[in-house]
Design an enzyme around this catalytic site. Structure first.
Site, PDB file in Angstrom:
ATOM      1  N   HIS A  33     -32.931   9.528  11.714  1.00 38.82           N
ATOM      2  CA  HIS A  33     -31.982  10.116  10.774  1.00 38.82           C
ATOM      3  C   HIS A  33     -31.706  11.579  11.121  1.00 38.82           C
ATOM      4  O   HIS A  33     -30.540  11.991  11.232  1.00 38.82           O
ATOM      5  CB  HIS A  33     -32.535  10.014   9.350  1.00 38.82           C
ATOM      6  N   GLU A  34     -32.755  12.350  11.298  1.00 45.78           N
ATOM      7  CA  GLU A  34     -32.579  13.774  11.588  1.00 45.78           C
ATOM      8  C   GLU A  34     -32.006  13.998  12.982  1.00 45.78           C
ATOM      9  O   GLU A  34     -31.259  14.957  13.201  1.00 45.78           O
ATOM     10  CB  GLU A  34     -33.918  14.512  11.438  1.00 45.78           C
ATOM     11  N   HIS A  37     -28.271  14.037  12.741  1.00 43.95           N
ATOM     12  CA  HIS A  37     -27.759  15.353  12.341  1.00 43.95           C
ATOM     13  C   HIS A  37     -27.801  16.331  13.516  1.00 43.95           C
ATOM     14  O   HIS A  37     -26.834  17.063  13.771  1.00 43.95           O
ATOM     15  CB  HIS A  37     -28.611  15.929  11.198  1.00 43.95           C
TER      16      HIS A  37
END
Length: 380
Positions: A33-34, A37
């Site tokens: 997920h990170e 980003h």
């Protein structure tokens, strides 16, 4: 003493049997997920100050050539990417005084000075990467193991069940469920299991003719693949080897990706359907759990084998992706909501409105966290 050590460090004990699988599942989902980003943010020319797995005190870390601090922290319940100009780990809008403190070079790469489309792309990349992780996991599993299926046949009908009341008979074949064409018995289960209390139209093939019936699924407590008790909507039909004629579908690498995209879409749809029904009180609250339930499920999956653990990663990744897209600050969806308003009105949302949104959203998030912790410990 030996008994205590064995209970802690054996594969049946807490450390190796539960904690390690839990940390593996959570770390993979959070890291992906990170990383979404981070990668899209860097692609958009945004500077990254910190990439963290976990919160709280740093356990260890390093600085890369771009000046980003990569670190692992003591509380492993999440993670964050902190961009240049962010006030905190939630990428809250900095006030004018904070922006004034940035150097000219920092302003050029600061998150909040970027065009709205770059900020939106960077934010949506986190949940998107979660969905891509699920697709990748299923693609590998389908390519390696194929998928066992049953023909959509009715071998038995439970007496007094919704199917019996609707007139479904042994030997019937499902053709469609509420207009959706049926290929396998699992298609029927997928379309029925999340719709307890809804009236559903079934088209059945009987003696060469199509028969249309309606039935209302009822919730029944069953055991899932990990041995947990769950409530699933059923109509009371049973398949078997004779009628179902089990077979294994095998896939080429490209076919496996297509099947994985389709399966991930089904999971996203089912999860969204569950959340909608949950909000209006039509789903069992015990279906929602927090870190304790995830840890328990991780331990159960690890005992069944690495394949089960990876499947849990895929399912949790979808859940994390969907939850983060909810339009609630400080979740990713809350940021996207503000950026959408900004794109329409052609100026940033006022600082006061954003502050009110973050406070209200934070209360909602904390309330949800408290709810799932209560479920984990006392409620279910």
């Amino acid at each position: 003493m030996n008994g205590i050590l064995q209970s802690v460090f054996s594969t049946e004990g807490f450390l190796l049997g539960t904690l390690v699988p839990f940390l593996f599942v959570l770390t993979v989902v959070v890291f992906v997920h990170e990383m979404g980003h981070y990668l899209v943010g860097r692609w958009c020319g945004i500077g990254v100050k910190v990439f963290s797995i976990g919160f709280g005190p740093e356990l260890f870390g390093f600085n890369d050539s771009h000046g980003t601090r990569w670190k692992l922290c003591a509380i492993p319940l999440g993670g964050y990417v902190k961009f240049v100009g962010d006030m905190n780990a939630t990428s809250s809008q900095p006030n004018p005084e904070e922006i004034e403190k940035l150097t000219d070079a920092e302003r050029k790469v600061a998150f909040h000075t970027q065009p709205v489309w770059k900020r939106a792309a960077t934010v949506v990349a986190g949940p998107l990467f979660n969905f891509l992780l699920t697709i990748a996991v299923f693609a590998v599993l389908f390519s390696a193991y194929g998928r066992p299926v049953l023909e959509p046949m009715v071998a038995e009908v439970t007496a007094g069940s919704p199917a019996a009341r609707a007139g479904i008979l042994p030997g019937d074949r499902f053709v469609s469920v509420d207009g959706s064409k049926i290929q396998t018995f699992s298609d029927v289960q997928r379309l029925v299991s999340g719709r307890g209390g809804d009236t559903i139209t079934f088209v059945m093939l009987r003696d060469g003719k199509e028969v249309t019936v309606t039935a209302t699924p009822e919730l029944m407590e069953q055991q899932d693949g990990l041995g947990n008790k769950v409530k699933v909507a059923v109509i009371g039909v049973v398949n078997n080897q004779e009628f179902g004629q089990p077979r294994l579908i095998t896939y080429s690498p490209v076919g496996a990706v297509g099947a994985a995209v389709e399966e991930t879409g089904y999971i996203i749809q089912r999860t969204g359907q569950f959340l909608q029904r949950f909000v209006v009180g039509r789903e069992d609250k015990c279906q929602l759990g927090g870190p304790i339930k995830i840890a328990k499920m991780s331990g159960q999956a690890a005992k069944l084998g690495f394949e089960w653990l990876v499947q849990l990663v895929a399912l949790l990744s979808v859940g994390i992706g969907i939850l983060n897209l909810l339009p609630i600050p400080p979740l990713d969806g809350g940021h996207l909501l503000f950026y959408g308003v900004e794109a329409v009105i052609r100026r940033p949302v006022s600082e006061r409105m954003m502050e009110m949104g973050y406070r209200a959203g934070l209360l909602l998030v904390l309330g949800f966290m408290g709810f799932v912790f209560w479920n984990d410990l006392f409620g279910c």
